[in-house]
Design a protein around this motif. Structure first.
Motif, PDB file in Angstrom:
ATOM      1  N   GLN A  58       0.834  -1.206   0.000  1.00 61.61           N
ATOM      2  CA  GLN A  58       0.000   0.000   0.000  1.00 61.61           C
ATOM      3  C   GLN A  58       0.871   1.259   0.000  1.00 61.61           C
ATOM      4  OE1 GLN A  58      -2.564   0.358   3.401  1.00 61.61           O
ATOM      5  NE2 GLN A  58      -3.320   2.360   2.789  1.00 61.61           N
ATOM      6  N   ILE A  59       1.911   1.256   0.807  1.00 63.91           N
ATOM      7  CA  ILE A  59       2.814   2.413   0.872  1.00 63.91           C
ATOM      8  C   ILE A  59       3.532   2.605  -0.453  1.00 63.91           C
ATOM      9  CG2 ILE A  59       4.921   3.282   1.970  1.00 63.91           C
ATOM     10  CD1 ILE A  59       3.877   1.957   4.576  1.00 63.91           C
ATOM     11  N   ILE A  60       3.979   1.504  -1.060  1.00 63.73           N
ATOM     12  CA  ILE A  60       4.661   1.590  -2.356  1.00 63.73           C
ATOM     13  C   ILE A  60       3.717   2.138  -3.417  1.00 63.73           C
ATOM     14  CG2 ILE A  60       5.596   0.175  -4.224  1.00 63.73           C
ATOM     15  CD1 ILE A  60       6.996  -1.478  -2.078  1.00 63.73           C
ATOM     16  N   LYS A  61       2.474   1.708  -3.409  1.00 64.36           N
ATOM     17  CA  LYS A  61       1.485   2.214  -4.374  1.00 64.36           C
ATOM     18  C   LYS A  61       1.277   3.715  -4.185  1.00 64.36           C
ATOM     19  CE  LYS A  61      -2.093   1.961  -7.225  1.00 64.36           C
ATOM     20  NZ  LYS A  61      -1.879   2.815  -8.359  1.00 64.36           N
ATOM     21  N   GLU A  62       1.135   4.154  -2.940  1.00 65.52           N
ATOM     22  CA  GLU A  62       0.961   5.585  -2.657  1.00 65.52           C
ATOM     23  C   GLU A  62       2.171   6.394  -3.117  1.00 65.52           C
ATOM     24  OE1 GLU A  62       0.236   5.890   1.514  1.00 65.52           O
ATOM     25  OE2 GLU A  62      -1.699   4.870   1.398  1.00 65.52           O
ATOM     26  N   LEU A  63       3.361   5.896  -2.795  1.00 64.75           N
ATOM     27  CA  LEU A  63       4.589   6.579  -3.208  1.00 64.75           C
ATOM     28  C   LEU A  63       4.690   6.655  -4.730  1.00 64.75           C
ATOM     29  CD1 LEU A  63       7.426   5.324  -0.848  1.00 64.75           C
ATOM     30  CD2 LEU A  63       6.762   7.677  -1.268  1.00 64.75           C
ATOM     31  N   SER A  64       4.389   5.553  -5.378  1.00 66.08           N
ATOM     32  CA  SER A  64       4.439   5.509  -6.838  1.00 66.08           C
ATOM     33  C   SER A  64       3.499   6.525  -7.463  1.00 66.08           C
ATOM     34  CB  SER A  64       4.086   4.093  -7.313  1.00 66.08           C
ATOM     35  OG  SER A  64       4.055   4.027  -8.700  1.00 66.08           O
ATOM     36  N   ASP A  65       2.291   6.616  -6.951  1.00 72.01           N
ATOM     37  CA  ASP A  65       1.319   7.586  -7.469  1.00 72.01           C
ATOM     38  C   ASP A  65       1.774   9.019  -7.206  1.00 72.01           C
ATOM     39  OD1 ASP A  65      -0.298   5.533  -8.367  1.00 72.01           O
ATOM     40  OD2 ASP A  65      -1.644   5.591  -6.634  1.00 72.01           O
ATOM     41  N   MET A  66       2.313   9.273  -6.016  1.00 71.99           N
ATOM     42  CA  MET A  66       2.794  10.617  -5.687  1.00 71.99           C
ATOM     43  C   MET A  66       3.931  11.033  -6.621  1.00 71.99           C
ATOM     44  SD  MET A  66       2.805  10.313  -1.519  1.00 71.99           S
ATOM     45  CE  MET A  66       3.783  11.767  -1.246  1.00 71.99           C
ATOM     46  N   ILE A  67       4.866  10.126  -6.837  1.00 71.66           N
ATOM     47  CA  ILE A  67       6.001  10.425  -7.711  1.00 71.66           C
ATOM     48  C   ILE A  67       5.543  10.654  -9.140  1.00 71.66           C
ATOM     49  CG2 ILE A  67       8.076   9.407  -8.744  1.00 71.66           C
ATOM     50  CD1 ILE A  67       8.556   8.065  -5.970  1.00 71.66           C
ATOM     51  N   LYS A  68       4.680   9.790  -9.634  1.00 72.90           N
ATOM     52  CA  LYS A  68       4.220   9.924 -11.022  1.00 72.90           C
ATOM     53  C   LYS A  68       3.461  11.234 -11.228  1.00 72.90           C
ATOM     54  CE  LYS A  68       2.806   6.257 -13.131  1.00 72.90           C
ATOM     55  NZ  LYS A  68       2.003   5.124 -13.643  1.00 72.90           N
ATOM     56  N   GLU A  69       2.597  11.602 -10.295  1.00 71.15           N
ATOM     57  CA  GLU A  69       1.838  12.845 -10.424  1.00 71.15           C
ATOM     58  C   GLU A  69       2.755  14.068 -10.387  1.00 71.15           C
ATOM     59  OE1 GLU A  69      -1.332  13.220 -11.316  1.00 71.15           O
ATOM     60  OE2 GLU A  69      -1.247  11.050 -11.519  1.00 71.15           O
ATOM     61  N   LYS A  70       3.751  14.041  -9.522  1.00 69.74           N
ATOM     62  CA  LYS A  70       4.677  15.169  -9.432  1.00 69.74           C
ATOM     63  C   LYS A  70       5.503  15.308 -10.708  1.00 69.74           C
ATOM     64  CE  LYS A  70       6.930  18.530  -7.574  1.00 69.74           C
ATOM     65  NZ  LYS A  70       6.333  19.845  -7.430  1.00 69.74           N
ATOM     66  N   VAL A  71       6.009  14.194 -11.227  1.00 66.63           N
ATOM     67  CA  VAL A  71       6.822  14.243 -12.446  1.00 66.63           C
ATOM     68  C   VAL A  71       5.972  14.659 -13.646  1.00 66.63           C
ATOM     69  CG1 VAL A  71       8.292  12.893 -14.000  1.00 66.63           C
ATOM     70  CG2 VAL A  71       8.521  12.615 -11.542  1.00 66.63           C
ATOM     71  N   LYS A  72       4.708  14.264 -13.676  1.00 65.75           N
ATOM     72  CA  LYS A  72       3.821  14.680 -14.770  1.00 65.75           C
ATOM     73  C   LYS A  72       3.669  16.197 -14.826  1.00 65.75           C
ATOM     74  CE  LYS A  72       0.732  10.740 -15.369  1.00 65.75           C
ATOM     75  NZ  LYS A  72      -0.653  10.260 -15.210  1.00 65.75           N
ATOM     76  N   THR A  73       3.702  16.859 -13.675  1.00 64.91           N
ATOM     77  CA  THR A  73       3.540  18.313 -13.643  1.00 64.91           C
ATOM     78  C   THR A  73       4.806  19.055 -14.066  1.00 64.91           C
ATOM     79  OG1 THR A  73       4.203  18.517 -11.322  1.00 64.91           O
ATOM     80  CG2 THR A  73       1.851  18.135 -11.767  1.00 64.91           C
ATOM     81  N   MET A  74       5.881  18.332 -14.315  1.00 67.79           N
ATOM     82  CA  MET A  74       7.153  18.960 -14.650  1.00 67.79           C
ATOM     83  C   MET A  74       7.305  19.241 -16.148  1.00 67.79           C
ATOM     84  SD  MET A  74       9.542  16.814 -12.015  1.00 67.79           S
ATOM     85  CE  MET A  74      11.046  17.660 -12.400  1.00 67.79           C
ATOM     86  N   GLY A  75       6.301  18.924 -16.959  1.00 63.11           N
ATOM     87  CA  GLY A  75       6.318  19.292 -18.369  1.00 63.11           C
ATOM     88  C   GLY A  75       6.900  18.257 -19.316  1.00 63.11           C
TER      89      GLY A  75
END
Length: 134
Positions: A58-75
């Protein structure tokens, strides 16, 4: 029928852009910048965490989603993003997590950023793959 009543038709032409550099400054995947972002997210989320095998997925899934969303906002709109995270208990025998994945990418267009976190009870490794697509 009047010329003004007709629907506009657009003619699209090939841009012949075959790499991320053709789309302007800052559109090429920067592994150094992404690595710093991943490191900060992991450290903020895992600070003081204790390894728990029942909650690890569960923690890995949350971390993965957080990282992917942040990198997506980087253009990096021309990149498909893949986030891979591995975690383990520090008390079990250490299986070495190799960074051999970087050699498998076509490095001119694709890139990878890796970061890790460790404390007294856990070890966590995260990789973000930026795969260029046209």
């Amino acid at each position: 029928m009047d010329d003004f009543d007709m629907e506009r038709q657009f003619l699209y032409e090939n841009t012949y852009i075959t790499g991320p550099d053709g789309y302007g400054e800052g559109t090429k995947f920067s592994s150094g910048i992404v690595r710093n972002v991943v490191r900060k997210i992991i450290e903020d989320r895992m600070e003081g965490a204790v390894y728990d095998s029942t909650r690890a997925s569960q923690i890995i899934k949350e971390l993965s989603d957080m990282i992917k969303e942040k990198v997506k906002t980087m253009g990096y709109n021309r990149y498909k993003l893949v986030v891979q995270i591995s975690s383990r208990d520090r008390e079990t025998p250490a299986y070495v997590l190799l960074r051999g994945h970087e050699g498998t990418l076509a490095l001119l267009l694709n890139s990878c950023a890796s970061a890790y976190f460790e404390n007294e009870t856990l070890f966590l490794s995260a990789s973000v793959y930026g795969l260029y697509y046209e």
